[in-house]
Design an enzyme around this catalytic site. Structure first.
Site, PDB file in Angstrom:
ATOM      1  N   GLY A  18       0.831  -1.210   0.000  1.00 15.29           N
ATOM      2  CA  GLY A  18       0.000   0.000   0.000  1.00 15.29           C
ATOM      3  C   GLY A  18       0.861   1.252   0.000  1.00 15.29           C
ATOM      4  O   GLY A  18       0.666   2.170  -0.812  1.00 15.29           O
ATOM      5  N   HIS A  19       1.863   1.283   0.891  1.00 17.25           N
ATOM      6  CA  HIS A  19       2.787   2.419   0.919  1.00 17.25           C
ATOM      7  C   HIS A  19       3.522   2.540  -0.432  1.00 17.25           C
ATOM      8  O   HIS A  19       3.672   3.637  -0.970  1.00 17.25           O
ATOM      9  CB  HIS A  19       3.857   2.225   2.000  1.00 17.25           C
ATOM     10  CG  HIS A  19       3.350   2.209   3.407  1.00 17.25           C
ATOM     11  ND1 HIS A  19       3.455   1.104   4.220  1.00 17.25           N
ATOM     12  CD2 HIS A  19       2.743   3.160   4.147  1.00 17.25           C
ATOM     13  CE1 HIS A  19       2.953   1.391   5.414  1.00 17.25           C
ATOM     14  NE2 HIS A  19       2.508   2.620   5.406  1.00 17.25           N
TER      15      HIS A  19
HETATM   16  P1  AMP Z   1       1.095   4.974   7.809  1.00 20.50           P
HETATM   17  O1  AMP Z   1       2.485   4.482   7.693  1.00 20.50           O
HETATM   18  O2  AMP Z   1       0.129   3.963   8.321  1.00 20.50           O
HETATM   19  O3  AMP Z   1       1.008   6.304   8.517  1.00 20.50           O
HETATM   20  O4  AMP Z   1       0.611   5.263   6.328  1.00 20.50           O
HETATM   21  C1  AMP Z   1       1.334   6.114   5.477  1.00 20.50           C
HETATM   22  C2  AMP Z   1       0.497   6.419   4.265  1.00 20.50           C
HETATM   23  O5  AMP Z   1       0.186   5.203   3.595  1.00 20.50           O
HETATM   24  C3  AMP Z   1      -0.849   7.076   4.640  1.00 20.50           C
HETATM   25  O6  AMP Z   1      -1.160   8.083   3.687  1.00 20.50           O
HETATM   26  C4  AMP Z   1      -1.802   5.915   4.562  1.00 20.50           C
HETATM   27  O7  AMP Z   1      -3.134   6.300   4.292  1.00 20.50           O
HETATM   28  C5  AMP Z   1      -1.212   5.125   3.384  1.00 20.50           C
HETATM   29  N1  AMP Z   1      -1.671   3.742   3.418  1.00 20.50           N
HETATM   30  C6  AMP Z   1      -1.715   2.909   4.497  1.00 20.50           C
HETATM   31  N2  AMP Z   1      -2.256   1.730   4.158  1.00 20.50           N
HETATM   32  C7  AMP Z   1      -2.555   1.806   2.833  1.00 20.50           C
HETATM   33  C8  AMP Z   1      -3.144   0.910   1.896  1.00 20.50           C
HETATM   34  N3  AMP Z   1      -3.545  -0.311   2.252  1.00 20.50           N
HETATM   35  N4  AMP Z   1      -3.298   1.323   0.611  1.00 20.50           N
HETATM   36  C9  AMP Z   1      -2.907   2.573   0.238  1.00 20.50           C
HETATM   37  N5  AMP Z   1      -2.355   3.467   1.073  1.00 20.50           N
HETATM   38  C10 AMP Z   1      -2.179   3.099   2.352  1.00 20.50           C
END
Ligand code: AMP
Length: 284
Positions: A37-38
């Site tokens: 996702g990231h």
């Molecule tokens: P985090 O590391 O959880 O703070 O996420 C960093 C970025 O990745 C944020 O903009 C999240 O919304 C995005 N993100 C997290 N999980 C996913 C996913 N499954 N698909 C797309 N983007 C994601």
């Protein structure tokens, strides 16, 4: 890929690269424990911008529960390898001291307003204040043209859009689709803490959200939400925090008695499965 640990190193990197023509900087802020996702956000940035910089910073001020902060997965070495494998240009990897004690990055509190009183704002007091603080510091430090954020954190995107408007940051927020496992479970760093059996059970969240959005226009929103819960969320291992339908434009409340003709809806879920808090949403 260059790994930049201080504001000075980051400034130096930007000065060296901003002479490129064309130059547009895409930024992907993360808390690490990177998954596909990231990486999809980084690939989207690479397709649009001349340069892409990711950051990894587990921000202490956005964790309302200190234990959750301690337990948050930290996998910096494999994260760096993953970023290198997709040719990300640079990684900003600052310390807590650099982000919170460097006077160049000091920020004023931000009035989040209504968005801080509903859904995640209501369930996690102080969370969005912490998010707004670190995001503003990161924007000041990185000075990106475009910022790529996941719609998985739908409300977070709305909070950051409001911050950008209020502070007049000359940048664009681009909300990107949620990447999912084959069974529909939204990818998340927190999934690492879920046992395999729980990951299978967690697919009910996707089924619940899909049911809600696919039945838009049927019966009433209230009846569809209730049916979605009884059909899909009736597991003893799952503790529901909320399942709500709202206006996807601004997360305002909608009529629960009848569907509107020209409204884009978003169904939002939060709950606990085997000790792990999961959130997800679907727009339709
Ligand atoms: P985090 O590391 O959880 O703070 O996420 C960093 C970025 O990745 C944020 O903009 C999240 O919304 C995005 N993100 C997290 N999980 C996913 C996913 N499954 N698909 C797309 N983007 C994601």
């Amino acid at each position: 890929m260059e790994v930049l640990r201080t504001l000075a190193e980051l400034d130096n990197w930007r000065l060296r690269h901003s002479i490129a023509n064309p130059y547009s900087l895409g930024f992907v802020p993360t808390m690490g424990a990177l998954h596909e996702g990231h990486l999809s956000l980084i690939k989207t940035s690479q397709a649009i911008c001349s340069h892409t910089l990711a950051s990894i910073f587990v921000n202490p001020t956005q964790f309302n529960d200190p234990k959750d902060f301690e337990k948050y997965p930290r996998t910096t070495e494999s994260d760096i390898a993953a970023l290198q494998s997709i040719q990300c240009d640079a990684l900003f990897l600052p310390s807590v001291e650099e982000m919170y004690q460097n006077p160049l990055l000091s920020v004023e509190p931000f009035d989040i307003g209504y968005l801080d009183t509903i859904l995640e704002g209501a369930k996690r007091p102080g969370h969005y204040q912490g998010v707004a603080t670190i995001v503003e510091k990161l924007f000041k430090a990185v000075q990106p043209h475009k910022v790529f954020m996941g719609l998985k954190d739908f409300q977070q995107v709305k909070v950051v859009e409001k911050l950008v408007m209020a502070r007049k940051f000359p940048l664009e927020i681009i909300g990107c689709p949620t990447l999912r496992e084959a069974n529909g479970l939204a990818m998340s760093s927190r999934n690492m803490r879920l046992p395999e059996t729980a990951k299978e059970k967690a697919s009910c969240i996707y089924r619940c959200l899909s049911y809600t959005i696919e039945n838009k226009g049927q019966k009433t929103p209230l009846e569809i939400l209730e049916k979605a819960k009884t059909l899909h969320l009736n597991l003893p291992e799952l503790t529901l925090e909320y399942l709500e339908l709202r206006n996807a434009q601004d997360l305002s409340e909608i009529s629960m008695d009848k569907w509107g003709d020209h409204i884009s809806y978003v169904a939002l879920f939060a709950g606990w499965l085997e000790g792990v808090r999961l959130i997800d949403n679907m727009v339709g």
